[in-house]
Every structure is written in C-alpha cells, then in structure tokens.
Motif scaffolding. Structure first.
Motif, mmCIF file in Angstrom:
data_model
loop_
_atom_site.group_PDB
_atom_site.id
_atom_site.type_symbol
_atom_site.label_atom_id
_atom_site.label_comp_id
_atom_site.label_asym_id
_atom_site.label_seq_id
_atom_site.Cartn_x
_atom_site.Cartn_y
_atom_site.Cartn_z
ATOM 1 N N GLU A 275 0.869 -1.199 0.016
ATOM 2 C CA GLU A 275 0.045 -0.147 0.086
ATOM 3 C C GLU A 275 0.622 1.174 -0.017
ATOM 4 O O GLU A 275 0.618 2.059 -0.806
ATOM 5 N N LYS A 276 2.003 1.230 0.980
ATOM 6 C CA LYS A 276 2.599 2.489 0.959
ATOM 7 C C LYS A 276 3.900 2.694 -0.384
ATOM 8 O O LYS A 276 3.909 3.783 -0.832
ATOM 9 N N SER A 277 4.354 1.161 -0.836
ATOM 10 C CA SER A 277 4.939 1.625 -2.145
ATOM 11 C C SER A 277 4.058 1.975 -3.166
ATOM 12 O O SER A 277 4.834 2.784 -4.288
ATOM 13 N N VAL A 278 2.815 1.728 -3.564
ATOM 14 C CA VAL A 278 2.041 2.637 -4.491
ATOM 15 C C VAL A 278 2.066 4.072 -4.366
ATOM 16 O O VAL A 278 2.424 4.942 -5.246
ATOM 17 N N GLU A 279 2.052 4.588 -2.874
ATOM 18 C CA GLU A 279 2.110 5.985 -2.492
ATOM 19 C C GLU A 279 3.465 6.653 -3.088
ATOM 20 O O GLU A 279 3.689 7.525 -3.395
ATOM 21 N N LEU A 280 4.637 5.809 -2.761
ATOM 22 C CA LEU A 280 5.717 6.074 -2.943
ATOM 23 C C LEU A 280 6.373 6.258 -4.474
ATOM 24 O O LEU A 280 7.271 6.690 -4.934
ATOM 25 N N GLY A 281 5.342 5.512 -5.379
ATOM 26 C CA GLY A 281 5.888 5.436 -6.743
ATOM 27 C C GLY A 281 6.727 4.013 -6.925
ATOM 28 O O GLY A 281 7.056 4.036 -8.057
ATOM 29 N N LEU A 282 6.994 3.354 -5.873
ATOM 30 C CA LEU A 282 7.597 2.093 -6.106
ATOM 31 C C LEU A 282 6.716 1.068 -6.902
ATOM 32 O O LEU A 282 7.349 0.223 -7.415
ATOM 33 N N ALA A 283 5.472 1.142 -6.778
ATOM 34 C CA ALA A 283 4.505 0.305 -7.536
ATOM 35 C C ALA A 283 3.345 1.186 -7.992
ATOM 36 O O ALA A 283 3.368 2.320 -7.703
ATOM 37 N N ASP A 284 2.722 0.498 -8.962
ATOM 38 C CA ASP A 284 1.567 1.252 -9.811
ATOM 39 C C ASP A 284 0.166 0.940 -9.246
ATOM 40 O O ASP A 284 -0.510 1.852 -9.245
ATOM 41 N N ALA A 285 -0.271 -0.091 -9.010
ATOM 42 C CA ALA A 285 -1.362 -0.457 -8.512
ATOM 43 C C ALA A 285 -1.641 -1.863 -7.697
ATOM 44 O O ALA A 285 -0.556 -2.574 -7.696
ATOM 45 N N PHE A 286 -2.833 -2.092 -7.302
ATOM 46 C CA PHE A 286 -3.026 -3.375 -6.596
ATOM 47 C C PHE A 286 -3.562 -4.457 -7.585
ATOM 48 O O PHE A 286 -4.479 -4.002 -8.533
ATOM 49 N N GLY A 287 -3.163 -5.616 -7.480
ATOM 50 C CA GLY A 287 -3.895 -6.784 -8.261
ATOM 51 C C GLY A 287 -2.933 -8.167 -8.359
ATOM 52 O O GLY A 287 -1.834 -8.046 -8.093
ATOM 53 N N ASP A 288 -3.642 -9.033 -8.735
ATOM 54 C CA ASP A 288 -3.016 -10.361 -8.702
ATOM 55 C C ASP A 288 -2.752 -10.737 -10.170
ATOM 56 O O ASP A 288 -3.210 -9.976 -10.899
ATOM 57 N N ALA A 289 -2.233 -11.843 -10.558
ATOM 58 C CA ALA A 289 -1.916 -12.480 -11.742
ATOM 59 C C ALA A 289 -3.200 -12.515 -12.732
ATOM 60 O O ALA A 289 -3.326 -12.166 -13.794
ATOM 61 N N ASP A 290 -4.259 -12.894 -11.933
ATOM 62 C CA ASP A 290 -5.579 -13.257 -12.674
ATOM 63 C C ASP A 290 -6.202 -11.995 -13.207
ATOM 64 O O ASP A 290 -6.876 -11.843 -14.126
ATOM 65 N N TYR A 291 -6.138 -10.857 -12.139
ATOM 66 C CA TYR A 291 -6.855 -9.843 -12.509
ATOM 67 C C TYR A 291 -6.118 -8.888 -13.683
ATOM 68 O O TYR A 291 -6.579 -8.381 -14.420
ATOM 69 N N VAL A 292 -4.638 -9.164 -13.412
ATOM 70 C CA VAL A 292 -3.839 -8.507 -14.678
ATOM 71 C C VAL A 292 -3.990 -9.087 -15.816
ATOM 72 O O VAL A 292 -4.272 -8.359 -17.045
ATOM 73 N N ALA A 293 -4.165 -10.409 -15.864
ATOM 74 C CA ALA A 293 -4.479 -11.013 -17.270
ATOM 75 C C ALA A 293 -5.932 -10.826 -17.753
ATOM 76 O O ALA A 293 -6.025 -10.611 -18.943
ATOM 77 N N ARG A 294 -6.855 -10.692 -17.007
ATOM 78 C CA ARG A 294 -8.118 -10.504 -17.214
ATOM 79 C C ARG A 294 -8.646 -8.997 -17.763
ATOM 80 O O ARG A 294 -9.233 -8.682 -18.631
ATOM 81 N N ASP A 295 -8.364 -8.143 -16.551
ATOM 82 C CA ASP A 295 -8.723 -6.985 -16.779
ATOM 83 C C ASP A 295 -7.717 -5.840 -17.335
ATOM 84 O O ASP A 295 -8.011 -4.745 -17.785
ATOM 85 N N VAL A 296 -6.420 -6.326 -17.374
ATOM 86 C CA VAL A 296 -5.319 -5.222 -17.997
ATOM 87 C C VAL A 296 -4.928 -5.825 -19.194
ATOM 88 O O VAL A 296 -5.176 -4.877 -20.210
ATOM 89 N N ILE A 297 -4.625 -7.088 -19.529
ATOM 90 C CA ILE A 297 -3.992 -7.451 -20.605
ATOM 91 C C ILE A 297 -5.081 -7.824 -21.505
ATOM 92 O O ILE A 297 -5.033 -7.903 -22.828
#
Length: 340
Positions: A275-297
């Motif tokens: 959660e903090k890493s998203v605020e710091l810009g170390l990460a972009d968003a929340f999600g697991d592999a199924d979410y990324v495959a289904r809703d992002v890719i």
C-alpha cells in the motif's frame, strides 16, 4: 484258621484281564497322524509360495518404479519451450533467492521470458515475483534482458505481479517492467546492498589460537574472518558496496522514471508495505495475476512458461553440490595453495 486262609488249589482261578492292545490302537491312529502331518506340510508350502509370490510382485513394481524414474530423468520435461495455440497471457514465476544455482537464476528466468515473448499467441507477459533478493549480478542480467525484450516486442507489455515479497534484488528485476502490481500487504523495496560476515580474532586471542595465513599479494587475505580488520579494508569494501548500490539506484530510476517519488529513505534500504509502495511510486496499482491477465492484458487464459527443473537436473545439481562441498572441505584441510 491258617487252612481256611489258604486258597483252594482246586478252585479255578479267574482269568487274567487281557492287556490293552496299545500297539493296535496306535496302528489305528497312524493314518490320521500322517494325514495331519501332510496337511501341515502342504499348508506351509502354500504359505511359502504365497510369500514368494508377494515378494516377486513387490520387486516387479519396485523395478518398474525405478525404470520410470530413470526414463523421466533421461527426457527433458523442463518446459523450456511451451507449445500453445490461441491468444493468451504468458506467465513466468520468479520464486526464492536470485542466484545462479537456483530456479531463480538469470539463465532460467531469461529463457522463460524469451519463450514467452517469442510465442505468437502471447498478448502480454506477467512476471510473478516472490523473492527477498539475492545476487546483484543475476538481478542485473534479468533487468537488462527485460528491457531488451520490451524494446524488441513493443506491442507486448510486461507486468510484474508481486506476491509476499519483492525486495532488494527482486525489486532490481521488477524495476524494468512496464508496471508493477502489488498486494496491499506485500513487502516492497529494500533498495540497498550488503556484505556480511564474522570476525573471530577476539575469541582466538582468548583461546590462545594463532592464525597462520600466507599469501602472495598483500590484500589476498582480504576480509579473512580469522585475521584482524584494517581501515583500508573497510574503505575498499565500502567503496565496492557504494558502487553496486549506485548501479541499483540507476536501474530503479531508469525503470520507474517520474513515477518514483524520491525521498531520503527511498534508497536507504528500507522496505514498505504494498500500500505504501504505491504512494511512493515504487509500484503502480493493486492486483494479482488473474486480475492483470483478465482486466489489464484482456487475455484471461494464462500459460505458464516458467522453466521447471527436471529430475535429472535436480539430481545432478545436488550431486554436484555434494561433490563440491567435499572437495572444498578436502582443500581446506590439506592447506594447499590455490588461485581463487
């Protein structure tokens, strides 16, 4: 009176009772005894045959199992090349310590990534990372390969999905991705370098033990744990660590760009929650592999390209490690001069 007590010799004596014919009865019992003995012998023979048959079946199954293991080991089931058809999301998993002798080596990860990008059916690639870090060399090689593949296949994005941890060398790898997805409770960061060890000189002095180390080259015994430390050694080691740390920082800045909100703590070796890493810009968003495959890719079918270690490779690696440890132990005990 005496005459009356004398038996009458003329009176016929009572016939004596005939003796028991024991021999005859024994003869009558002999057939039954022989039959029982034969039955016992036959039953024992049957039991022995059954036991022998069971052992024969057991050894046949054991031989078959060994044969299957040998055949399995001879053929390569490592999954270096995955045959697929249709539109899909490619998955590569990086688990555990990043090292040349683990499944998270640059060789295995880069092979899987190359196969994933090269497949015509691949729409996008997910690199799933769950690692506390490891070798900066191996992490740097993977980082550069990711950037090369992204440039070669610009239409196929690569997203990192973080599991429990993406720290140190794990984040070194992740920084090269198009985007980084985390769980709120993931551990992310630890952008730093360390070199650790032990010094035993104080204990040796108390025990009266003297270190006898002969070298050719005044710094060949650098950071020997049984020899005293010197300021020059500390300065040299710190310079190396700072240089590798700067390489790590440059890779993070190159990968994250303006998304990174730099603070004095970002490159200090600290780590944060997802959660903090998203605020710091170390990460972009929340999600697991199924979410990324289904809703992002937008390709919910996931094909795993991760290189699986075959049985033969696993046995060879363990055997090689055992032989190497034994050889190292023998060299240490023998005290022979070495170039290393």
């Amino acid at each position: 009176m005496a005459d009356n007590l004398t038996p009458d010799s003329n009176e016929p004596s009572s016939p004596a009772s005939p003796p028991e014919n024991g021999g005859g009865r024994a003869k009558e019992r002999e057939p039954n005894w022989e039959r029982a003995a034969l039955e016992r012998i036959a039953l024992a023979a049957i039991n022995e045959q059954r036991a022998a048959r069971r052992w024969k079946i057991f050894f046949r199954f054991a031989f078959l199992a060994v044969l299957l293991l040998v055949v399995w080991g001879l053929f390569d089931f490592s999954g270096d090349k995955v045959s697929t058809g249709g539109r899909h999301t490619a998955l590569v998993s990086l688990d555990g310590e990043i090292s040349s002798d683990t499944n998270a080596s640059a060789e295995d990860i880069n092979t899987a990534l190359d196969n994933a990008f090269d497949d015509d059916g691949t729409v996008g690639v997910i690199l799933r990372i769950n690692s506390p870090g490891g070798s900066p060399v191996q992490a740097g090689i993977i980082n550069r390969e990711i950037r090369r593949l992204r440039a070669k296949y610009p239409s196929k994005p690569l997203y990192v999905v973080v599991g429990d941890m993406c720290a140190s060398g794990g984040y070194y790898v992740a920084a090269a991705a198009d985007k980084i997805y985390v769980d709120k409770a993931s551990i992310v960061g630890s952008i730093g370098v360390l070199m650790d060890g032990f010094g035993f000189t104080g204990l040796m002095d108390k025990l009266g033990i003297q270190r006898r180390l002969r070298t050719s080259g005044e710094n060949k015994g650098f950071y020997d744990p049984f020899s005293p430390d010197t300021p020059a050694m500390d300065a040299h080691a710190q310079a190396m660590l700072d240089q590798i740390h700067q390489q790590f920082i440059d890779a993070v800045r190159q990968g994250r760009g303006k998304r990174l909100h730099e603070t004095p703590e970002i490159f200090s070796g600290l780590f944060w929650t997802g959660e903090k890493s998203v605020e710091l810009g170390l990460a972009d968003a929340f999600g697991d592999a199924d979410y990324v495959a289904r809703d992002v890719i937008k390709a919910p079918d996931i094909v795993d390209y991760t290189v699986k270690e075959s049985l033969s490779d696993r046995v060879a690696r363990k055997f090689g490690a055992a032989v190497g440890d034994a050889a190292m132990h023998a060299m240490i005990l023998s005290g022979k001069m070495q170039l290393r």
